[in-house]
Design an enzyme around this catalytic site. Structure first.
Site, PDB file in Angstrom:
ATOM      1  N   ARG A 393       0.864  -1.191   0.000  1.00 52.32           N
ATOM      2  CA  ARG A 393       0.000   0.000   0.000  1.00 52.32           C
ATOM      3  C   ARG A 393       0.896   1.233   0.000  1.00 52.32           C
ATOM      4  NH1 ARG A 393      -5.103  -2.058   1.066  1.00 52.32           N
ATOM      5  NH2 ARG A 393      -5.183  -3.793   2.549  1.00 52.32           N
ATOM      6  N   HIS A 453       2.913  -9.788   1.023  1.00 53.04           N
ATOM      7  CA  HIS A 453       2.578  -8.805   2.051  1.00 53.04           C
ATOM      8  C   HIS A 453       3.825  -8.324   2.794  1.00 53.04           C
ATOM      9  CE1 HIS A 453       0.682  -7.630   6.036  1.00 53.04           C
ATOM     10  NE2 HIS A 453      -0.072  -6.976   5.183  1.00 53.04           N
TER      11      HIS A 453
END
EC number: 2.7.4.1
Length: 718
Positions: A393, A453
């Site tokens: 992100r 991730h």
């Protein structure tokens, strides 16, 4: 021993086993219900008078947006499984999807009155501060007359109204958008339904009441009140403001189109998500029987998925109220500015400092700038040959991407894994991937059926000494905005063995593979869960041989059953276990004979607790890691995650200080009780808000270094 005695013994053992098994069941908490408990802790912060008024408005809004996402993702998933009759029992509490779905609906419904009470209390306090949100019936006759004209001139021309009938089908209701619905009659005709979308792209949501300072009315309430003016040819029998929440739990791997490249494939996922089935209907008024039946038919929703509340279902307007009160500083948290990290005070060349020692950045108390400077300096450093990075992100105007683009334009080899499956950030990441590719970066998109991730950056340098590595491993995203709002940790090291293992991770990713074995890093999905279990086993063995055994864990969530069962075993063996778990926790502490040695607290405060710390052992035998991975099966087995060992004793000392301070927090910490509920921590320590304390320490670190320099300068001048 006779045959009867053998049978009796076997029966006794079976009863004992069943009793033990039944007891162990009490150690498990359902994941979804645990999350709802967490969101209640967020709601409690909205009700906590110790928090400034405007910050309590933020917590109320977070509670609502959290719940929206819960319906879109978790409830959406349970709904799909129920619909497909996939009654697969959850592996801990053995609840079926339909049982979980019903239990969550009931729990959420029970919480609505609490939310309403808090909302109206906050609105009353806002009114006392000079900003009032009025209902239409609270207006004077002259004000109502003004708004009648205002509606005719400023609002009605912008509305797109629909009367559903044979020639006008029921419209598609966009996810989380507001609509006014009305039951319409025309003499002897059958009842019809009128719909008015409330689009605040074209008009103000908060509309000022004339000649009354600080008084406002919501735009949707204005439309609701004058619905009869819109549907002039009909009698409006009943009306309400509604909001539909749609399922957003779409599987990115479920779309099979070989003609699409992966980026276009993810764009198709986003398009499909917008059209998924409704999962909840919110209404501000009790709907009439006709409207209830009609809406349930059109949306294919059972009545138990309708929630009626007088509180606005979209609370985003509270941030405009905050802006109106911005000049009253006492209504907000004390302003805090991230400070220069302790390891980088006075440092200009970041890489040179990392060559000397491992360095730690503790966000948001310390600034992310040294890491950004490392990237910028590496982009122009002639000795840097490559930069490799995983991106999950990013901020809207990402300085990280700017640095990577500059490095690529300067001829560095820049390899970037952009995870396009980062939920609700897919569109943003698609845009960044294009920007990086256009600059000449080599962009890869991860592995089939696995999310990447990890928060990993590897800078490779070629000097007279040979190949050198600088490795950064973090617990949170490379996002400058959340770096000021989330608590996260970054370790930056020039340890060559860690650098080589980080390089193995990137090499595997480039081939669409995962790392099979490591010596220093723990890397999911193949070598994280198993290593954690082995470390817990080490502590169990210490306890069984009479040595001090300890486990300390700081996580966002704990759901991995293998790890939970191993922690129960460790508690049984006498290992003392402290856990700071912000959100979901499927392990119940304090169960006699099972989890007596486990203490679990949750901290919900000004900053979102996001860092992960694993501690195994005490003293010289202590092993410590920071990681991007929670102990959830999705993290340990279905994602690429990285945990970094902490070898530097000073950094270990700092992390122990952070962890132990959180354990004595008696302002924002709640302790999990043996009944599964959470209560505010009460202890003998002075008032301790760990987050505020860490910020004070960051300020003090900078001041003390400045004083040292001043003293040295004075000594030189003398």
């Amino acid at each position: 021993m006779s045959e009867n005695e053998v049978v009796k013994k076997d029966n006794a053992l079976e009863k004992f086993f069943n009793k033990k098994l039944s007891g162990k069941k009490k150690c498990y908490i359902n994941r979804e219900l645990s999350w709802l408990k967490f969101n209640k802790r967020v709601l409690e912060e909205a009700d906590d008078k110790e928090n400034p008024l405007c910050e309590r408005l933020t917590f109320l809004s977070i509670f609502q947006t959290n719940l929206d996402e819960f319906f879109m993702v978790r409830m959406g998933s349970l709904h799909d499984m129920t619909l497909l009759k996939k009654e697969i029992k959850e592996n801990k509490t053995k609840m079926t999807p339909s049982e979980q779905f019903s239990a969550c609906l009931s729990d959420i419904r029970d919480t609505l009155p609490v939310k309403e009470k808090i909302y109206y209390s906050l609105m009353q306090e806002c009114s006392e501060q000079g900003v009032s949100l009025l209902h239409f019936e609270q207006l004077t006759a002259n004000e109502k007359k003004y708004f009648k004209q205002y509606f005719a001139m400023e609002v009605e021309p912008l509305l797109s109204t629909i009367v559903v009938g044979r020639k006008q089908p029921f419209p598609f209701c966009n996810n989380k958008e507001l609509y006014v619905v009305a039951e319409l009659r025309k003499k002897s005709d059958k009842a019809k339904i009128g719909i008015i979308p409330c689009s605040f792209n074209l008009m103000e949501r908060l509309i000022k009441v004339p000649n009354r300072d600080g008084a406002y009315i919501l735009g949707e309430e204005l439309i609701l009140n004058f619905a009869s003016k819109v549907f002039k040819k009909y009698e409006v029998r009943s009306k309400s403001i509604i909001r539909v929440t749609r399922n957003a739990d779409i599987d990115a791997d479920s779309i099979d189109d070989e003609e699409l490249d992966y980026r276009e494939h993810m764009a198709e996922v986003i398009r499909q998500r917008r059209k998924l089935c409704p999962i909840r209907l919110e209404s501000t008024n009790t709907l009439s029987a006709i409207m209830t039946k009609w809406l349930c038919q059109q949306l294919d929703l059972p009545t138990e998925q309708i929630f009626v509340s007088s509180v606005p279902s979209d609370l985003s307007f509270v941030f405009k109220i905050q802006d109106m009160l911005r000049n009253k500083t006492e209504l907000f948290y004390k302003r805090r500015v991230p400070q220069t990290p302790l390891d980088f005070i006075g440092v200009k060349r970041v890489a040179k400092e990392i060559e000397k020692k491992d360095c730690l950045i503790s966000l948001p108390y310390e600034s992310i700038n040294p890491f950004l400077n490392l990237l910028r300096q590496s982009a122009v450093d002639p000795q840097v040959v490559s930069i490799k990075m995983t991106l999950y992100r990013l901020a809207k105007n990402s300085k990280v991407v700017e640095a990577l683009v500059e490095a690529a334009e300067n001829g560095k080899q820049v390899d970037v894994l952009v995870e396009l499956k980062a939920r609700f950030d897919e569109e943003n990441n698609i845009g960044w991937s294009r920007r990086l590719e256009d600059a000449g970066c080599h962009v890869i998109y991860g592995i089939d059926h696995l999310k990447v991730h990890s928060k990993l950056c590897l800078i490779t340098r070629k000097s007279k000494k040979g190949i050198e590595y600088i490795t950064q491993i973090g617990t949170g995203n490379y996002n400058e905005k959340t770096a000021r709002l989330y608590t996260d940790l970054q370790i930056i090291t020039s340890n060559s063995e860690i650098g080589m293992e980080a390089n193995q991770v990137f090499s595997a990713l480039s081939f669409g593979e995962v790392v099979e074995e490591t010596n220093h890093l723990m890397v999911a999905p193949k070598c994280l869960q198993n290593k954690v279990l082995a470390l817990i086993d080490d502590e169990i063995e210490k306890a069984r041989t009479g040595r001090e055994a300890y486990i300390g864990l700081k996580l966002n969530s704990l759901t991995d059953k293998k790890i939970i069962d191993k922690l129960i075993e460790a508690s049984n063996a006498g290992v003392k276990i402290d856990m700071v778990i912000r959100g979901i926790c499927c392990l119940q502490s304090g169960i006699p004979g099972y989890t007596d040695n486990i203490r679990i607290i949750s901290i919900v405060g000004r900053f979102l607790e996001h860092s992960r710390i694993y501690i195994f052992g005490k003293g010289e035998e202590e092993k410590m890691f920071i990681s991007s991975a929670d102990f959830m099966t999705r993290n340990t087995l279905r994602r690429v995650e990285v945990a970094a060992p902490i070898y530097d004793e000073k950094i270990k000392h700092r992390l122990n200080h952070f962890f132990n301070t959180m354990l004595i927090d008696n302002c924002k910490a709640r302790v999990q009780c043996a009944n599964g509920e959470y209560e505010k921590v009460v202890n003998e320590f002075p008032k301790t808000n760990s987050q505020e304390l860490f910020y004070e320490e960051a300020y003090n670190n900078v001041e003390s270094i400045k004083e040292e320099k001043e003293n040295r300068n004075q000594e030189v001048s003398l």
